[in-house]
Enzyme design. Structure first.
Site, mmCIF file in Angstrom:
data_model
loop_
_atom_site.group_PDB
_atom_site.id
_atom_site.type_symbol
_atom_site.label_atom_id
_atom_site.label_comp_id
_atom_site.label_asym_id
_atom_site.label_seq_id
_atom_site.Cartn_x
_atom_site.Cartn_y
_atom_site.Cartn_z
ATOM 1 N N ARG A 14 31.898 41.476 -40.008
ATOM 2 C CA ARG A 14 30.686 40.890 -39.409
ATOM 3 C C ARG A 14 30.940 40.520 -37.940
ATOM 4 N NH1 ARG A 14 29.766 38.501 -44.877
ATOM 5 N NH2 ARG A 14 31.168 36.813 -44.279
ATOM 6 N N PHE B 19 21.209 46.012 -47.416
ATOM 7 C CA PHE B 19 21.862 45.183 -48.436
ATOM 8 C C PHE B 19 22.348 43.903 -47.738
ATOM 9 C CE2 PHE B 19 22.498 49.669 -49.556
ATOM 10 C CZ PHE B 19 21.853 49.722 -50.787
ATOM 11 N N CYS C 247 32.578 48.854 -51.874
ATOM 12 C CA CYS C 247 33.447 47.807 -52.439
ATOM 13 C C CYS C 247 33.846 48.130 -53.872
ATOM 14 C CB CYS C 247 32.780 46.439 -52.348
ATOM 15 S SG CYS C 247 31.219 46.337 -53.217
ATOM 16 N N ASN D 86 13.483 47.801 -52.419
ATOM 17 C CA ASN D 86 14.626 48.617 -52.792
ATOM 18 C C ASN D 86 15.089 49.402 -51.560
ATOM 19 O OD1 ASN D 86 16.380 50.551 -53.717
ATOM 20 N ND2 ASN D 86 15.198 50.965 -55.578
ATOM 21 N N ALA D 87 16.325 49.150 -51.149
ATOM 22 C CA ALA D 87 16.838 49.752 -49.914
ATOM 23 C C ALA D 87 16.718 51.279 -49.921
ATOM 24 C CB ALA D 87 18.290 49.341 -49.707
ATOM 25 N N SER E 258 16.764 42.854 -51.813
ATOM 26 C CA SER E 258 15.832 42.817 -52.945
ATOM 27 C C SER E 258 15.908 41.533 -53.769
ATOM 28 C CB SER E 258 16.079 44.028 -53.855
ATOM 29 O OG SER E 258 17.399 43.984 -54.349
ATOM 30 N N ASP F 122 26.065 47.902 -46.626
ATOM 31 C CA ASP F 122 27.036 47.124 -47.415
ATOM 32 C C ASP F 122 26.517 46.956 -48.843
ATOM 33 O OD1 ASP F 122 29.160 45.532 -48.149
ATOM 34 O OD2 ASP F 122 28.357 43.717 -47.229
HETATM 35 N N1 SAH Z 1 26.216 42.314 -46.321
HETATM 36 C C1 SAH Z 1 26.164 41.086 -47.089
HETATM 37 C C2 SAH Z 1 26.634 41.264 -48.539
HETATM 38 C C3 SAH Z 1 25.875 42.331 -49.307
HETATM 39 S S1 SAH Z 1 26.077 42.247 -51.029
HETATM 40 C C4 SAH Z 1 26.977 40.004 -46.382
HETATM 41 O O1 SAH Z 1 27.757 40.333 -45.477
HETATM 42 O O2 SAH Z 1 26.823 38.843 -46.729
HETATM 43 C C5 SAH Z 1 24.909 43.411 -51.565
HETATM 44 C C6 SAH Z 1 23.463 42.928 -51.527
HETATM 45 O O3 SAH Z 1 22.631 44.030 -51.874
HETATM 46 C C7 SAH Z 1 23.119 41.837 -52.517
HETATM 47 O O4 SAH Z 1 22.576 40.746 -51.826
HETATM 48 C C8 SAH Z 1 22.071 42.456 -53.449
HETATM 49 O O5 SAH Z 1 21.050 41.536 -53.816
HETATM 50 C C9 SAH Z 1 21.498 43.548 -52.587
HETATM 51 N N2 SAH Z 1 20.953 44.702 -53.309
HETATM 52 C C10 SAH Z 1 21.450 45.313 -54.413
HETATM 53 N N3 SAH Z 1 20.729 46.409 -54.718
HETATM 54 C C11 SAH Z 1 19.744 46.503 -53.776
HETATM 55 C C12 SAH Z 1 18.696 47.434 -53.535
HETATM 56 N N4 SAH Z 1 18.529 48.508 -54.313
HETATM 57 N N5 SAH Z 1 17.894 47.239 -52.467
HETATM 58 C C13 SAH Z 1 18.079 46.163 -51.661
HETATM 59 N N6 SAH Z 1 19.055 45.259 -51.832
HETATM 60 C C14 SAH Z 1 19.881 45.412 -52.879
#
Ligand code: SAH
Length: 385
Positions: free
Chosen positions: A202, A218, A329, A268-269, A241, A289
């Site tokens: 970050r 995400f 991850c 949904n991403a 989401s 991420d």
């Molecule tokens: N980048 C963040 C951590 C991401 S963790 C940081 O640095 O703090 C992954 C995230 O993706 C979670 O918050 C989860 O709620 C979200 N997520 C999971 N599937 C998703 C989807 N299909 N669309 C959007 N968000 C999603």
């Protein structure tokens, strides 16, 4: 010291260098209460180590020591003390990282005057009080919050803690990661509150962001977006989401005076990335991420398709000269396999990308050479040329 004995099958040598013992490795085990300590010996009766045993999960024992010592309060004081001593003093840090710190099944993260503890095995859950006492000895007068992972708790058969372990602390804390502030509300959100493994990445995003439009895919609580905006991004779009994460993202953006330059899309991403492409959008910095797409080895093919899809979409959204920070991850996905997926995505997207840096988890998530599972976060910093 007397504890029941677990004998390994002949040829099951892995526990000599790796702490995990699966049911299939076990020849026989004495009369042991679930979660209690066992002494592990090999087929030739050589001492291997000692760990907590649980007959319920397939991964039935994780070795905590290779010495003939008791797994008591003193043991935890020594191990936790050594783990904390390895970290630089900081407001925000992972103090204990499971296998990486010789304490399989235990995670402890510091958020200012609070330490959030996550127990991942029954044996460790039983040792919670000793762990809290050890943390207080090593890290000063901290309040200790238990926040166990419900999935692990179900697998192991214990009631997941979600609350103060011995004395109450503050409802929330504001912690600092470089120039950015985050609010963490104890008992809310994912993991122990923040994804500490991405801390250094970050900070890197913040250094790349001057003047760009950033896309934080995400986003969770907008960690990358906050850094990008602090680093001078013109704007940031967060895709997320989970309603709880979105609430945290709004709060963090406001806390960093960045709310006006940021927008959060709840959806949904996978779909939103397609929509952004149809809209002809371009971004100078994109962060991908995602959650682990491959939680099991059998899910690898589906995971590869998922990683390829989002990377392909993101690459098409990159502005000329733009930066893509892309991560996986899943520890089942190797560095090579992840890079291969990104290579395929770039080929299909028709984009030329320079590999500027190979990225990993923060240094306070130590990696053991003989335990490859300890290196799980991998990423690439790619530049569109
Ligand atoms: N980048 C963040 C951590 C991401 S963790 C940081 O640095 O703090 C992954 C995230 O993706 C979670 O918050 C989860 O709620 C979200 N997520 C999971 N599937 C998703 C989807 N299909 N669309 C959007 N968000 C999603």
């Amino acid at each position: 010291m007397a504890s029941p004995v677990l004998r390994l099958k002949r040829g099951r040598d892995r526990p000599h260098w790796h702490p995990w013992i699966f049911k299939g490795d076990v020849a026989n085990v004495g009369d042991v209460a679930p979660g209690a300590a066992v002494t592990v010996i090999d087929a030739d009766s050589r001492f291997v180590g000692r760990g907590f045993f649980n007959p319920r999960p397939t991964l039935c024992c994780r070795l905590l020591t290779r010495d003939d010592e008791a797994l008591d309060a003193d043991f935890f004081r020594r191990r936790v003390g050594a783990a904390v001593a390895r970290r630089a003093e900081a407001d925000l840090a992972r103090l204990v990282w499971s296998e990486g710190d010789g304490l399989p099944g235990l995670v402890a993260d510091r958020y200012g005057a609070v330490v959030v503890v996550q127990c991942l095995t029954l044996g460790m859950a039983n040792a919670r009080e000793a762990v809290a006492a050890a943390l207080r000895t090593a890290a000063g007068d901290v309040a200790v919050f238990g926040m166990d992972d419900p999935v692990a708790a179900r697998l192991e058969g214990f009631a997941p803690a979600r609350g103060w372990l011995d004395r109450p602390g503050p409802a929330s804390a504001v912690v600092h990661e470089g120039p950015v502030a985050f609010r963490v509300t104890f008992g809310m959100g994912h993991k122990t509150g923040l994804y500490l493994d991405q801390r250094e990445n970050r900070l890197l995003a913040g250094r790349l962001a001057a003047g760009v439009e950033a896309l934080d895919v995400f986003a969770y609580t907008a960690g990358f977006a906050c850094h990008a905006l602090r680093g001078g991004a013109a704007g940031a779009l967060c895709l997320e989401s989970s309603p709880e994460a979105i609430a945290g993202a709004r709060e963090n953006l406001a806390l960093n005076d960045a709310a006006e330059r940021a927008r959060i899309v709840d959806g949904n991403a996978f779909d939103v990335l397609r929509q952004l492409q149809r809209d002809g959008r371009r971004f100078g910095l994109i962060v991908l991420d995602p959650p682990p797409f491959a939680r099991r080895r059998e899910a690898l093919d589906a995971a590869a398709r998922g990683y390829k899809d989002i990377n392909l979409r993101a690459m098409r959204l990159l502005a000329p000269g733009g930066w893509l920070l892309t991560f996986s991850c899943s520890h089942h996905v190797s560095d090579a396999a992840f890079e291969e997926v990104c290579r395929d995505a770039a080929a299909d997207a028709g984009v030329t990308l320079r590999v500027v840096e190979r990225l990993s988890q923060s240094a306070d998530h130590p990696v053991l050479l003989t335990v490859p599972e300890t290196r799980y976060l991998k990423g690439l910093l790619l530049e569109a040329v």
